[in-house]
Write a protein that holds these residues in place. Structure first.
Motif, short mmCIF file in Angstrom:
data_model
loop_
_atom_site.label_atom_id
_atom_site.label_comp_id
_atom_site.label_asym_id
_atom_site.label_seq_id
_atom_site.Cartn_x
_atom_site.Cartn_y
_atom_site.Cartn_z
N ASP A 145 0.83 -1.21 0.00
CA ASP A 145 0.00 0.00 0.00
C ASP A 145 0.86 1.26 0.00
O ASP A 145 0.60 2.21 -0.74
N ARG A 146 1.90 1.26 0.82
CA ARG A 146 2.80 2.42 0.89
C ARG A 146 3.49 2.66 -0.45
O ARG A 146 3.56 3.78 -0.94
N LEU A 147 3.97 1.57 -1.07
CA LEU A 147 4.67 1.71 -2.35
C LEU A 147 3.72 2.15 -3.46
O LEU A 147 4.11 2.92 -4.35
N GLU A 148 2.49 1.67 -3.42
CA GLU A 148 1.51 2.11 -4.43
C GLU A 148 1.23 3.60 -4.30
O GLU A 148 1.08 4.30 -5.30
N ARG A 149 1.18 4.10 -3.07
CA ARG A 149 1.00 5.55 -2.88
C ARG A 149 2.21 6.32 -3.43
O ARG A 149 2.06 7.34 -4.08
N ARG A 150 3.40 5.79 -3.14
CA ARG A 150 4.62 6.44 -3.65
C ARG A 150 4.63 6.46 -5.17
O ARG A 150 5.02 7.45 -5.78
N LEU A 151 4.24 5.34 -5.78
CA LEU A 151 4.19 5.26 -7.24
C LEU A 151 3.21 6.30 -7.79
O LEU A 151 3.52 7.01 -8.74
N HIS A 152 2.07 6.40 -7.16
CA HIS A 152 1.05 7.36 -7.61
C HIS A 152 1.53 8.81 -7.47
O HIS A 152 1.20 9.66 -8.29
N GLU A 153 2.33 9.08 -6.45
CA GLU A 153 2.83 10.43 -6.18
C GLU A 153 4.09 10.78 -6.97
O GLU A 153 4.47 11.95 -7.02
N ALA A 154 4.73 9.79 -7.58
CA ALA A 154 6.00 10.02 -8.28
C ALA A 154 5.82 10.99 -9.43
O ALA A 154 4.85 10.91 -10.18
N LYS A 155 6.80 11.88 -9.57
CA LYS A 155 6.71 12.95 -10.59
C LYS A 155 7.48 12.62 -11.87
O LYS A 155 7.19 13.19 -12.90
N ASP A 156 8.45 11.72 -11.79
CA ASP A 156 9.23 11.44 -13.00
C ASP A 156 9.31 9.94 -13.25
O ASP A 156 9.05 9.12 -12.37
N ASP A 157 9.72 9.59 -14.47
CA ASP A 157 9.76 8.18 -14.88
C ASP A 157 10.76 7.36 -14.06
O ASP A 157 10.50 6.19 -13.77
N ASP A 158 11.89 7.95 -13.72
CA ASP A 158 12.89 7.20 -12.94
C ASP A 158 12.32 6.80 -11.58
O ASP A 158 12.52 5.66 -11.14
N ARG A 159 11.64 7.71 -10.92
CA ARG A 159 11.05 7.38 -9.62
C ARG A 159 9.94 6.35 -9.77
O ARG A 159 9.81 5.43 -8.97
N ARG A 160 9.10 6.51 -10.81
CA ARG A 160 8.04 5.53 -11.04
C ARG A 160 8.62 4.14 -11.29
O ARG A 160 8.12 3.15 -10.77
N ASP A 161 9.69 4.07 -12.09
CA ASP A 161 10.35 2.78 -12.33
C ASP A 161 10.89 2.19 -11.02
O ASP A 161 10.78 0.99 -10.78
N HIS A 162 11.46 3.03 -10.19
CA HIS A 162 11.97 2.58 -8.89
C HIS A 162 10.84 1.97 -8.05
O HIS A 162 10.98 0.87 -7.51
N TRP A 163 9.72 2.68 -7.95
CA TRP A 163 8.60 2.19 -7.13
C TRP A 163 7.97 0.94 -7.74
O TRP A 163 7.53 0.04 -7.01
N ARG A 164 7.96 0.84 -9.07
CA ARG A 164 7.43 -0.37 -9.71
C ARG A 164 8.30 -1.59 -9.39
O ARG A 164 7.78 -2.68 -9.13
N ARG A 165 9.62 -1.40 -9.42
CA ARG A 165 10.53 -2.50 -9.06
C ARG A 165 10.30 -2.94 -7.62
O ARG A 165 10.24 -4.13 -7.32
N GLN A 166 10.17 -1.96 -6.73
CA GLN A 166 9.91 -2.28 -5.33
C GLN A 166 8.58 -3.02 -5.17
O GLN A 166 8.49 -3.98 -4.41
N LEU A 167 7.57 -2.57 -5.90
CA LEU A 167 6.26 -3.22 -5.85
C LEU A 167 6.33 -4.65 -6.38
O LEU A 167 5.73 -5.57 -5.79
#
Length: 189
Positions: A145-167
């Motif tokens: 749940d925490r990582l999904e929130r982070r992914l949703h809040e991410a502003k750039d592709d690098d951060r979104r990719d990071h959160w997707r890997r973590q998820l």
């Protein structure tokens, strides 16, 4: 802990006995009887009930103290006879299993030296494995749940990719924990 370790005796039961006896002594302060109960007590029946419920025989000391205040002296022999008759009903595979499922890793020290000791501790450990796996699953779900929130809040592709890997990793872990739970359910007595 590997599932194969369930067949071995609990490694720290005897070493943990002293702290548990001290804990039991503290808990015995809650074992009081009313003056009426002290006067009317069938001490064998009290011992039988306490043994069946897994109380240590040192609970008799609390009865001596509490009932002594109203001039009643417990029949220690009758109490201990009852306790010895009741404790085997506590030291069973089923009781160990349920104590473990509820996360009670302290229960059962009264079973040391009793006929059901081995089965009690075997199934208590099995139940504790399930309890701890359930805790890990809850923690894992919270992390997802925490990582999904982070992914949703991410502003750039690098951060979104990071959160997707973590998820992906956490979801893989969740699947492994769920499979482990299915395997462990077959450990029930």
């Amino acid at each position: 802990m590997r599932l194969s370790s369930l067949s071995r005796p609990a490694p720290r039961v005897r070493g943990a006995l002293i702290p548990l006896v001290l804990l039991a002594a503290l808990l015995d302060g809650c074992a009081s009887m009313s003056p009426e109960q002290c006067r009317a007590a069938d001490w064998r029946r009290v011992g039988l009930r306490d043994g069946n419920d897994g109380w240590p025989r040192t609970r008799l000391d609390a009865y001596r103290r509490d009932c002594g205040e109203v001039g009643v002296r417990p029949d220690a022999s009758a109490y201990l006879d009852g306790w010895k008759a009741g404790i085997p009903a506590f030291c069973t595979a089923e009781r160990g299993w349920y104590r473990g499922l509820y996360g009670d890793d302290r229960a059962g020290y009264v079973c040391v030296g009793q006929p059901g000791e081995r089965e009690f501790f075997h199934y208590q450990r099995a139940g504790l494995l399930i309890y701890r796996t359930q805790q890990a699953l809850r923690d894992n779900e919270a992390e997802i749940d925490r990582l999904e929130r982070r992914l949703h809040e991410a502003k750039d592709d690098d951060r979104r990719d990071h959160w997707r890997r973590q998820l992906r990793y956490q979801r893989h872990l969740r699947d492994a924990l769920r499979n482990q739970m299915l395997d462990m359910q077959m450990l029930a007595p």
